[in-house]
Scaffold this motif. Structure first.
Motif, PDB file in Angstrom:
ATOM      1  N   PRO A 117     -62.696  33.441 125.429  1.00 39.62           N
ATOM      2  CA  PRO A 117     -63.694  32.993 124.450  1.00 39.62           C
ATOM      3  C   PRO A 117     -63.629  33.850 123.186  1.00 39.62           C
ATOM      4  O   PRO A 117     -63.139  34.982 123.236  1.00 39.62           O
ATOM      5  CB  PRO A 117     -65.025  33.215 125.173  1.00 39.62           C
ATOM      6  N   TRP A 118     -64.125  33.314 122.094  1.00 35.91           N
ATOM      7  CA  TRP A 118     -63.991  34.010 120.810  1.00 35.91           C
ATOM      8  C   TRP A 118     -64.615  35.400 120.833  1.00 35.91           C
ATOM      9  O   TRP A 118     -64.191  36.286 120.095  1.00 35.91           O
ATOM     10  CB  TRP A 118     -64.562  33.161 119.669  1.00 35.91           C
ATOM     11  N   TRP A 119     -65.603  35.618 121.667  1.00 37.88           N
ATOM     12  CA  TRP A 119     -66.296  36.910 121.635  1.00 37.88           C
ATOM     13  C   TRP A 119     -65.606  37.970 122.497  1.00 37.88           C
ATOM     14  O   TRP A 119     -66.047  39.111 122.509  1.00 37.88           O
ATOM     15  CB  TRP A 119     -67.753  36.737 122.063  1.00 37.88           C
ATOM     16  N   ASN A 120     -64.574  37.594 123.208  1.00 38.20           N
ATOM     17  CA  ASN A 120     -63.883  38.573 124.053  1.00 38.20           C
ATOM     18  C   ASN A 120     -62.533  38.969 123.488  1.00 38.20           C
ATOM     19  O   ASN A 120     -61.894  38.175 122.803  1.00 38.20           O
ATOM     20  CB  ASN A 120     -63.680  38.000 125.466  1.00 38.20           C
ATOM     21  N   ASP A 121     -62.118  40.175 123.769  1.00 32.07           N
ATOM     22  CA  ASP A 121     -60.775  40.618 123.441  1.00 32.07           C
ATOM     23  C   ASP A 121     -59.783  40.037 124.438  1.00 32.07           C
ATOM     24  O   ASP A 121     -60.118  39.791 125.592  1.00 32.07           O
ATOM     25  CB  ASP A 121     -60.658  42.154 123.554  1.00 32.07           C
TER      26      ASP A 121
END
Lengths: 265, 265, 265, 265
Positions: free
Chosen positions: C250-254
């Motif tokens: 997801p966009w919020w994870n590295d």
């Protein structure tokens, strides 16, 4: 004892953020109270450094996970030293990345006790006093994990996510009563020997080298931002702020970005 | 016992969201297992309704705050009924608005036990099984308080904020293993006799009247969205979704907006 | 012309999301109107496929960046075919990653014209009609760039960030009037020959191979989620939802997470 | 001309935030350049006040919506006064609450030109210079509407939502090059005669009275926070911060909260 001085209390006063914040507030005229779980020697050294610089400071060993520990500390300070004008809740709960099955229930619970419940207890015994005085500030050191849960961060993210929402409920109830609650999202690694240093051990120096010049947050610099927040006049209060080194990718960005950003269609 | 059926487990199966989700999944061919803390009679009624409609269902009384309760339930189902293909964690922790000083430590802790820790325990005993099977879904009913902390919501918001971050860490670790984790932000009141109904008591009917036609979420309708999420093919999974009645102001908006929005300069 | 059918309009009807949404709504009994900027042949093929399956469809070439183009289209449809019950704004503005100095002013402006202004124009000419009828839905395909700005995405992120906030203002004004506005954050790459396919050219097939089975969003699957959203009863409306393949971070994870999460301390 | 001084440029220098920021930076040793669209007299007064206090300042009338206006201004300053070390983009685009049908296309477009496109133009002509010097900061005054779209805020929210995402893309590209981009969410009304004062007219004084003591942001106080941000060492940069008066409900909270928070179930 210092009747004339405002008190600044740090819960979680290691050699990193907590210790530097204590120094900064002591320089600014506060009596700094440094509380930490262990290492009486390290604590004495921090207190001694502040005193040597002409500041006032006290140290206290404290296991914040124990019942009444925070409550008694606040009581003791308010009776013995003076009203706590500003407090920094600086306890972390980072345990490194652990798969779900390697995160024991008691570890998850301890993360919450330190990361979230301790803040609630501190707020409950201190904020009503501040509200009665019509003044005070609660600074809360927080983490990337408060705004996004990454792989392996089950315990830490659950604790920090609760911490962030708690800061919002505390602000909603206490800001109008004159108590400033600020949630600081520390979205980068800090040059903190007692936490990141211990987590990385021998690799700490190599890690900092690899990050390059000014690639790791200097806790003394961060302390200036804490000081600024705690002294904003109440017509212009910050509730949330983020910080990171200029070379660090913010939590919401990929590192490195895809050559073609096929994701963001 | 039903070897051929997939199992849908609901933890928190009252007459609202949980019960309707159970009905919906039973209609879709699942064996629904309904677990709730109390009211054996109400539980039997729900199970009976599903069976009368030709569906398969079982009921189980369960105090999720007790050690091993969730773990044993999962074990029992997987051994006695069949593999849990989909699970809904539907336990709430709303206690109404309470000032900080009227929120006892044990209340705050219970909020966390039900709102956050129980989900962690469920995930820990069930997600590895799903991952081994390469398939499964974890639906998590969540609340406005997971995304913003409002006045008086100390216990609820801290628990739900932790819940939301936990859903993200679970997703980060388990989505690539084929387990779908979905966090549903229920940002409106639900026609749920066992939760909102009990909270409001005699005022519940008047409350619903005041909200107007379709002004309160029909849990049967929400169950269709749960069904949709649980059956998205894995090339197109939703992790977070919000729902509310069309007449409700979303959590991020004022109600009503200022005549002149002096705030948004 | 079809008096008895509800109309589903897609602005941005390529062979990916737009075309599949048109098929899905046509299958569900709508008259689908497909509008796109170019490739009359491709458009005819899509329309033909729907008709061959027994559905109703019309095609229209349209340069949405031109004044009155969207407005006239809506007028024509409402007069000639029937009331638009549901509309999908599916125009993208992705131009790949470009450094600030390689992003011409006219490119930035065009991104806004297609990504944000076109939606405003569509809303302005259509939502009041829907409100008068007390029914209707506006689906908006959106992107990762609507929630975070990544390196090189100046034009795209500015357009999509505006699009997202616009969806919120439209929802705030029109939801209570019975018009459902849904903002769909497509946080993964889509098997879309006309957009991603053209962006990647020869590398498209290799790209999809590398993503693995079910590693790219199937637009037909996404169309089912669009259908679900457009048909939620109004007591339970979704305003925002995200989707991505199970293998995508997801966009919020590295991706990948650091071995030791020194960041989230 | 001042070779020895760093330049601080404000675009949008009225008597509120912009003017006070100019004063603060002039006090700190910068040559302040104040640019605004109209009111040469007011501009001269602000410049005069700074000079009278011993600071350096210049004034410039500028219609930022015109092509090349910002670009030429930056050129002129860098050639005639000195390198711009810090710039504040302070143009607002608030037009009050307007229903969708009362928001003309040209109004919506102008909102974007001032709220988003002007910032892009400024960044494009200035950030590469800063990057080459390895130092500089871009402060961006922003608004509640950047993080949530409220009823009637179509133009403003779309412009500010784009502004916020643009700040993130600028940061992603330029922070590693030594340029600090900070997005300040001003989530409360400001004692700004030239903007809110004009919007409210005769009602401005009564409005401030009603807000109570310290109930409106003092732009001089906010200027101190701007100064702090612009001078954070680069190991500890803030990208986003919010501010509001202590009596103001943050944008994410209801005001007042429901007696029973039936929403957050």
């Amino acid at each position: 004892m210092s009747d004339s001085k405002k008190v600044f209390l740090v819960i979680g006063a290691g050699a990193g953020i907590g210790g530097h914040a204590a120094k900064r507030f002591a320089e600014g005229g506060y009596h700094a109270v440094l509380a930490r779980r262990s290492d009486a020697e390290g604590l004495e050294r921090l207190v001694g450094e502040i005193r040597d610089s002409g500041g006032e400071a006290s140290g206290k060993l404290l296991d914040a996970s124990l019942p009444d520990s925070i409550e008694d500390l606040v009581d003791d300070i308010e009776r013995g030293i003076g009203p706590i004008e500003s407090v920094l809740y600086n306890l972390g709960a980072q345990i490194g990345n652990r798969p779900l099955t390697d995160t024991p229930l008691r570890t998850f619970e301890l993360g919450w006790r330190l990361g979230c419940f301790g803040l609630f207890r501190l707020a409950q015994c201190l904020l009503p006093r501040m509200a009665e005085r019509g003044s005070g500030s609660l600074l809360v050191t927080s983490a990337t994990a408060a705004v996004r849960g990454n792989a392996g961060q089950h315990s830490h993210a659950a604790a920090m996510g609760g911490r962030r929402m708690l800061c919002q409920t505390l602000n909603a109830e206490y800001a109008p009563k004159g108590v400033h609650v600020a949630h600081i999202v520390v979205d980068g690694s800090v040059d903190a020997p007692d936490t990141l240093g211990k987590l990385l051990g021998d690799r700490f120096e190599a890690y900092k080298q690899a990050k390059g010049e000014e690639g790791v947050i200097d806790p003394g610099v961060l302390a200036d931002t804490y000081w600024h927040l705690a002294h904003q006049p109440r017509n212009c209060w910050t509730h949330e702020i983020d910080v990171r080194p200029f070379t660090d990718t913010p939590w919401w960005n990929d590192n490195p970005p895809a050559a073609i950003d096929t994701k963001s269609r």
